[in-house]
Design an enzyme around this catalytic site. Structure first.
Site, PDB file in Angstrom:
ATOM      1  N   LEU A 129      -8.072   6.192  10.664  1.00 31.27           N
ATOM      2  CA  LEU A 129      -7.106   7.305  10.956  1.00 31.27           C
ATOM      3  C   LEU A 129      -6.365   8.098  10.050  1.00 31.27           C
ATOM      4  O   LEU A 129      -5.178   9.139  10.123  1.00 31.27           O
ATOM      5  CB  LEU A 129      -6.164   6.897  12.167  1.00 31.27           C
ATOM      6  CG  LEU A 129      -6.248   6.817  13.334  1.00 31.27           C
ATOM      7  CD1 LEU A 129      -5.714   5.857  14.248  1.00 31.27           C
ATOM      8  CD2 LEU A 129      -7.753   6.978  14.184  1.00 31.27           C
ATOM      9  N   HIS A 184      -5.502  10.974   7.214  1.00 33.14           N
ATOM     10  CA  HIS A 184      -5.738  11.962   7.077  1.00 33.14           C
ATOM     11  C   HIS A 184      -6.336  12.365   5.457  1.00 33.14           C
ATOM     12  O   HIS A 184      -6.066  11.681   4.335  1.00 33.14           O
ATOM     13  CB  HIS A 184      -5.421  12.964   7.297  1.00 33.14           C
ATOM     14  CG  HIS A 184      -4.439  13.028   8.319  1.00 33.14           C
ATOM     15  ND1 HIS A 184      -2.948  12.440   8.858  1.00 33.14           N
ATOM     16  CD2 HIS A 184      -3.949  14.104   9.140  1.00 33.14           C
ATOM     17  CE1 HIS A 184      -2.717  12.627   9.780  1.00 33.14           C
ATOM     18  NE2 HIS A 184      -3.448  13.877   9.943  1.00 33.14           N
ATOM     19  N   MET A 216      -1.622   5.006   2.464  1.00 27.75           N
ATOM     20  CA  MET A 216      -2.598   4.282   2.525  1.00 27.75           C
ATOM     21  C   MET A 216      -4.076   4.578   1.432  1.00 27.75           C
ATOM     22  O   MET A 216      -4.636   3.581   0.990  1.00 27.75           O
ATOM     23  CB  MET A 216      -3.470   4.789   3.587  1.00 27.75           C
ATOM     24  CG  MET A 216      -2.511   4.669   5.344  1.00 27.75           C
ATOM     25  SD  MET A 216      -2.357   2.744   4.881  1.00 27.75           S
ATOM     26  CE  MET A 216      -4.081   2.259   4.826  1.00 27.75           C
ATOM     27  N   GLU A 217      -3.584   5.205   0.591  1.00 26.08           N
ATOM     28  CA  GLU A 217      -4.260   5.732  -0.891  1.00 26.08           C
ATOM     29  C   GLU A 217      -4.027   4.814  -1.899  1.00 26.08           C
ATOM     30  O   GLU A 217      -4.886   4.691  -2.074  1.00 26.08           O
ATOM     31  CB  GLU A 217      -4.064   7.437  -1.014  1.00 26.08           C
ATOM     32  CG  GLU A 217      -4.864   8.402  -0.112  1.00 26.08           C
ATOM     33  CD  GLU A 217      -4.384   9.004   1.184  1.00 26.08           C
ATOM     34  OE1 GLU A 217      -4.677   9.025   1.859  1.00 26.08           O
ATOM     35  OE2 GLU A 217      -2.835   8.327   1.589  1.00 26.08           O
ATOM     36  N   ASP A 235     -15.486  -8.306  -8.454  1.00 26.30           N
ATOM     37  CA  ASP A 235     -15.994  -8.565  -8.277  1.00 26.30           C
ATOM     38  C   ASP A 235     -17.516  -9.027  -9.375  1.00 26.30           C
ATOM     39  O   ASP A 235     -18.685  -9.479  -9.623  1.00 26.30           O
ATOM     40  CB  ASP A 235     -16.393  -6.743  -8.266  1.00 26.30           C
ATOM     41  CG  ASP A 235     -18.229  -7.081  -7.438  1.00 26.30           C
ATOM     42  OD1 ASP A 235     -19.529  -7.437  -7.382  1.00 26.30           O
ATOM     43  OD2 ASP A 235     -18.804  -5.682  -8.623  1.00 26.30           O
TER      44      ASP A 235
END
Length: 163
Positions: A76, A78, A114-115, A129
């Protein structure tokens, strides 16, 4: 006062928030996190002796890419026209860990929290990793929003957070 969860409609169904009427403002978000590892693993990173190469350089690029791809990962979120992403790493010898700080900026109608969080997480995951062959016991911790500015909700700064 109870705050409303904006990603749910009146019936409780998930939806993407309409930001069309919101004004464009300069928005900034800073997120951080940490990855703890064995002291010998940390020494390899600090000395640039990891088999896969420049661990922090690759993690920085991964974090930047992740910030740009956030709406592909978070259903959700954008699509945001990001204007800047910066990623910094700090080797914490006493804690045998590496801290990451990601700052994301835009001039838009919705924030970039969120970014920034996605960037910090991807940076930490990339470190894992690249080093897992020598240390599978690494632990990712403390992924969190440190600060956000811009928009109608104003400024948030985590008490006791980064300076």
């Amino acid at each position: 006062m109870t705050k409303k969860l904006t990603h749910f409609d009146a019936r409780g169904a998930a939806h993407m928030v309409d930001v069309g009427e919101k004004p464009r403002t300069h928005r900034v978000a800073i997120a951080s996190g940490r990855i703890a590892m064995q002291p010998a693993t940390l020494r390899k990173v600090a000395a640039g002796k990891a088999k896969k190469g420049d661990v922090l350089g690759v993690a920085r690029i991964a974090a930047i890419q992740a910030a740009k791809r956030t709406p592909d990962l978070i259903p959700l979120a954008h699509p945001v026209a990001i204007t800047r992403v910066s990623v910094a790493f700090e080797i914490l010898e006493k804690e045998s860990s590496i801290a990451v700080t990601a700052q994301v900026e835009c001039r838009g109608q919705t924030g970039v929290e969120m970014e920034a969080l996605t960037a910090a997480a991807a940076g930490l995951l990339t470190i894992y990793d690249m080093l897992k062959a020598v240390d599978r016991g690494m632990t990712l911790t403390d992924l969190r929003l440190e600060e956000k500015r811009g928009g109608k909700s104003g400024v948030f700064r985590r008490p006791g957070g980064i300076k």
